[in-house]
Scaffold this motif. Structure first.
Motif, PDB file in Angstrom:
ATOM      1  N   MET A  73      20.360 -24.638  33.243  1.00 16.71           N
ATOM      2  CA  MET A  73      21.182 -24.196  32.128  1.00 16.71           C
ATOM      3  C   MET A  73      20.272 -23.783  30.976  1.00 16.71           C
ATOM      4  N   ALA A  74      20.673 -22.727  30.286  1.00 13.13           N
ATOM      5  CA  ALA A  74      19.891 -22.254  29.147  1.00 13.13           C
ATOM      6  C   ALA A  74      20.746 -22.322  27.903  1.00 13.13           C
ATOM      7  N   ALA A  75      20.109 -22.646  26.799  1.00 12.35           N
ATOM      8  CA  ALA A  75      20.769 -22.582  25.503  1.00 12.35           C
ATOM      9  C   ALA A  75      20.203 -21.389  24.770  1.00 12.35           C
ATOM     10  N   THR A  76      21.070 -20.533  24.233  1.00  7.81           N
ATOM     11  CA  THR A  76      20.620 -19.337  23.549  1.00  7.81           C
ATOM     12  C   THR A  76      20.886 -19.483  22.064  1.00  7.81           C
ATOM     13  N   LEU A  77      19.844 -19.210  21.265  1.00  4.58           N
ATOM     14  CA  LEU A  77      19.938 -19.317  19.825  1.00  4.58           C
ATOM     15  C   LEU A  77      19.852 -17.926  19.236  1.00  4.58           C
ATOM     16  N   SER A  78      20.818 -17.524  18.450  1.00  2.00           N
ATOM     17  CA  SER A  78      20.764 -16.227  17.782  1.00  2.00           C
ATOM     18  C   SER A  78      20.187 -16.411  16.400  1.00  2.00           C
ATOM     19  N   GLY A  79      19.425 -15.419  15.961  1.00  2.00           N
ATOM     20  CA  GLY A  79      18.847 -15.489  14.626  1.00  2.00           C
ATOM     21  C   GLY A  79      19.920 -15.609  13.571  1.00  2.00           C
ATOM     22  N   CYS A  80      19.596 -16.341  12.515  1.00  2.00           N
ATOM     23  CA  CYS A  80      20.648 -16.637  11.540  1.00  2.00           C
ATOM     24  C   CYS A  80      20.213 -16.343  10.116  1.00  2.00           C
ATOM     25  N   GLY A  81      19.156 -15.559   9.932  1.00  2.00           N
ATOM     26  CA  GLY A  81      18.678 -15.338   8.565  1.00  2.00           C
ATOM     27  C   GLY A  81      19.119 -14.002   8.016  1.00  2.00           C
ATOM     28  N   GLY A  82      19.549 -13.977   6.770  1.00  2.00           N
ATOM     29  CA  GLY A  82      19.786 -12.728   6.060  1.00  2.00           C
ATOM     30  C   GLY A  82      21.074 -12.039   6.459  1.00  2.00           C
ATOM     31  N   THR A  83      21.476 -11.071   5.635  1.00  2.00           N
ATOM     32  CA  THR A  83      22.669 -10.281   5.909  1.00  2.00           C
ATOM     33  C   THR A  83      22.386  -8.849   5.485  1.00  2.00           C
ATOM     34  N   GLY A  84      23.295  -7.950   5.839  1.00  2.00           N
ATOM     35  CA  GLY A  84      23.193  -6.578   5.367  1.00  2.00           C
ATOM     36  C   GLY A  84      22.111  -5.770   6.049  1.00  2.00           C
ATOM     37  N   ARG A  85      21.692  -6.143   7.273  1.00  2.00           N
ATOM     38  CA  ARG A  85      20.666  -5.395   7.961  1.00  2.00           C
ATOM     39  C   ARG A  85      21.262  -4.128   8.561  1.00  2.00           C
ATOM     40  N   ALA A 138      19.244 -34.679  21.726  1.00  2.00           N
ATOM     41  CA  ALA A 138      18.782 -35.131  20.413  1.00  2.00           C
ATOM     42  C   ALA A 138      17.444 -34.522  20.020  1.00  2.00           C
ATOM     43  N   ASN A 139      16.567 -34.272  20.990  1.00  2.00           N
ATOM     44  CA  ASN A 139      15.256 -33.719  20.640  1.00  2.00           C
ATOM     45  C   ASN A 139      14.944 -32.447  21.420  1.00  2.00           C
ATOM     46  N   SER A 140      15.978 -31.697  21.770  1.00  2.00           N
ATOM     47  CA  SER A 140      15.769 -30.448  22.486  1.00  2.00           C
ATOM     48  C   SER A 140      14.910 -29.495  21.670  1.00  2.00           C
ATOM     49  N   SER A 141      14.114 -28.693  22.345  1.00  2.00           N
ATOM     50  CA  SER A 141      13.291 -27.689  21.670  1.00  2.00           C
ATOM     51  C   SER A 141      14.136 -26.639  20.960  1.00  2.00           C
ATOM     52  N   GLU A 142      15.414 -26.559  21.295  1.00  2.01           N
ATOM     53  CA  GLU A 142      16.297 -25.635  20.583  1.00  2.01           C
ATOM     54  C   GLU A 142      16.228 -25.853  19.075  1.00  2.01           C
ATOM     55  N   LYS A 143      16.127 -27.109  18.675  1.00  2.00           N
ATOM     56  CA  LYS A 143      16.137 -27.415  17.240  1.00  2.00           C
ATOM     57  C   LYS A 143      14.885 -26.884  16.555  1.00  2.00           C
ATOM     58  N   TYR A 144      13.732 -27.013  17.233  1.00  2.00           N
ATOM     59  CA  TYR A 144      12.500 -26.469  16.664  1.00  2.00           C
ATOM     60  C   TYR A 144      12.607 -24.965  16.496  1.00  2.00           C
ATOM     61  N   TRP A 145      13.051 -24.284  17.558  1.00  2.00           N
ATOM     62  CA  TRP A 145      13.119 -22.831  17.481  1.00  2.00           C
ATOM     63  C   TRP A 145      14.150 -22.362  16.457  1.00  2.00           C
ATOM     64  N   ALA A 146      15.248 -23.089  16.317  1.00  2.00           N
ATOM     65  CA  ALA A 146      16.251 -22.700  15.318  1.00  2.00           C
ATOM     66  C   ALA A 146      15.659 -22.753  13.919  1.00  2.00           C
ATOM     67  N   ARG A 147      14.905 -23.820  13.622  1.00  2.00           N
ATOM     68  CA  ARG A 147      14.269 -23.926  12.296  1.00  2.00           C
ATOM     69  C   ARG A 147      13.248 -22.813  12.109  1.00  2.00           C
ATOM     70  N   LEU A 148      12.434 -22.588  13.113  1.00  2.00           N
ATOM     71  CA  LEU A 148      11.379 -21.593  12.986  1.00  2.00           C
ATOM     72  C   LEU A 148      11.960 -20.191  12.819  1.00  2.00           C
ATOM     73  N   VAL A 149      12.958 -19.856  13.625  1.00  4.45           N
ATOM     74  CA  VAL A 149      13.566 -18.528  13.535  1.00  4.45           C
ATOM     75  C   VAL A 149      14.226 -18.316  12.175  1.00  4.45           C
ATOM     76  N   LYS A 150      14.875 -19.325  11.669  1.00  4.68           N
ATOM     77  CA  LYS A 150      15.513 -19.204  10.356  1.00  4.68           C
ATOM     78  C   LYS A 150      14.484 -18.872   9.282  1.00  4.68           C
ATOM     79  N   GLY A 151      13.353 -19.581   9.311  1.00  2.00           N
ATOM     80  CA  GLY A 151      12.305 -19.309   8.331  1.00  2.00           C
ATOM     81  C   GLY A 151      11.681 -17.943   8.525  1.00  2.00           C
ATOM     82  N   PHE A 152      11.462 -17.547   9.778  1.00  2.00           N
ATOM     83  CA  PHE A 152      10.856 -16.251  10.042  1.00  2.00           C
ATOM     84  C   PHE A 152      11.761 -15.116   9.586  1.00  2.00           C
TER      85      PHE A 152
END
Length: 405
Positions: free
Chosen positions: A1-13, A32-46
């Motif tokens: 099974m895969a979890a897909t995270l969509s980018g969530c930063g900014g609007t009006g692109r 509780a400690n899935s890598s999804e959480k790391y990537w979600a934080r990183l993508v949001k900042g990027f």
């Protein structure tokens, strides 16, 4: 099974936005400690600092990730970025960007030299190290103190200490996990202690060298034949089961990595750690393991991927991931920051071992077959009646059949 995270930063692109597709492995043990959480934080900042670039991340279990990426590539749907366990096949097929096409000169130069070398094919770096680990010999400090034993420095020390622990009723005086889960790692640690390894200084395989035969023969005659490795035959003992036994206080010694240190201490086991003992003293180098991240050419997003990789390898992001999963950072600056931070004092022995660590021959496309052959066969070499020389020659033949490249 895969979890897909969509980018969530900014609007009006606008319509010119680029979406990078990233496929990554899950290092967590549950939700509780899935890598999804790391990537979600990183993508949001990027995305917040790079308008016009979105990142979609799909996270897969380690049992599925390599097969998933291979399937996407075969179908002509390669992701832009893949964080997986190997890169050489894709590099040899011309499917990857070089590291210098994606990273600034300072960012590429910041990788620990041994890791940059391990990520190279024909002296050109394609695999960027994502996270690393080194190994030390772990021992149960309580058992050693009760028996009046000092920490082992040589193989003879290991044999003698294991003999005492066996007499005192320790279930696994020394655990020797040569089962298929990670036999290639356990084997390599002992080969390094014997003064050799899988490849020579020129990078050519030496699996059935005289030194390696001597090492495996020593394991059989000094540990296995003497009944010092516990109730499970090494060829049927997987790493995970050996680690679990250590956390239950059933093991006197075994080779371990940072995650085991944390788990054992949580269970109340007093952990001692020393550099891997060798035939005449501590091994000159530890074994290192690395996982890789790479950029595929297919979708032609080199510029946007470069921005993402340079963001990914900032000290904060490197340390955040290493800290979350008890792993080691892959850059000089992040390693130095962790070494000087009191919070990471338990990791300092592992960090100290990393710059001189020896890694698998990741740059060889034949390594995958070599690893599988070691997993399938090495346990037989230490069984009663087994032949280390014949077993290592068989593994060497399997590798030669792949072309040894």
């Amino acid at each position: 099974m895969a979890a897909t995270l969509s980018g969530c930063g900014g609007t009006g692109r606008g319509s010119e936005d680029v979406t990078l597709r990233l496929v990554a492995a899950d290092y967590g043990t549950g939700a509780a400690n899935s890598s999804e959480k790391y990537w979600a934080r990183l993508v949001k900042g990027f995305e917040a600092s790079h308008p016009g670039i979105k990142v979609d991340v799909s996270v897969y279990a380690w049992t599925d990730i390599d097969r998933e990426v291979a399937g996407l590539v075969k179908k002509g749907q390669a992701p832009d970025i893949a964080q997986i366990g190997s890169y050489a096949d894709y590099a040899k097929a011309g499917k990857l960007y070089r590291a210098d096409q994606l990273l600034t000169i300072p960012a590429q130069a910041n990788f620990l030299p041994h890791l940059a070398e391990a990520g190279s094919v024909d002296r050109t770096q394609y695999g960027m190290p994502f996270v690393a680990s080194t190994r030390l010999l772990f021992y149960n400090k309580k058992y050693f103190a009760q028996a009046g034993l000092d920490a082992p420095r040589t193989w003879d020390d290991i044999r003698d200490d294991a003999t005492v622990l066996e007499q005192r009723g320790v279930k696994y005086p020394i655990a020797l996990p040569l089962g298929p889960e990670e036999a290639q790692a356990e084997t390599m640690m002992w080969l390094l202690g014997g003064g050799s390894g899988y490849v020579d200084d020129a990078g050519s395989y030496q699996i059935d060298s005289a030194e390696n035969v001597r090492t495996v023969d020593w394991l059989r005659t000094n540990l296995v034949d003497k009944g010092l490795v516990g109730p499970v035959a090494p060829g049927r003992l997987d790493r995970g089961k050996a680690f679990a036994a250590f956390t239950r206080g059933e093991v006197g010694m075994l080779n371990g990595h940072p995650t085991l240190m944390q788990e054992a201490e949580k269970k109340g086991v007093q952990v001692g750690m020393v550099p891997l003992p060798g035939i005449g003293g501590p091994s000159k180098g530890s074994m290192g393991v690395a996982d890789w991240i790479m950029g595929f050419k297919q979708r032609d997003h080199r510029v946007e991927m470069g921005k993402f990789f340079n963001y990914l390898f900032t000290d904060k992001n490197v340390i955040d991931f290493a800290d979350e999963y008890d792993m080691l950072p892959v850059t000089d600056s992040a390693s130095a920051a962790m070494e000087s931070d009191p919070r990471y004092k338990p990791l300092r022995k592992f960090l100290a071992a990393l710059p001189n660590a020896e890694f698998y021959p990741y740059g060889k496309t034949s390594w995958a077959r070599a690893s599988e052959s070691i997993k399938e066969n090495i346990g037989k070499a230490v069984e009663p009646g087994g032949s280390p020389a014949k077993t290592l020659r068989r593994i060497a033949r399997d590798v030669a059949a792949e072309g040894a490249e």
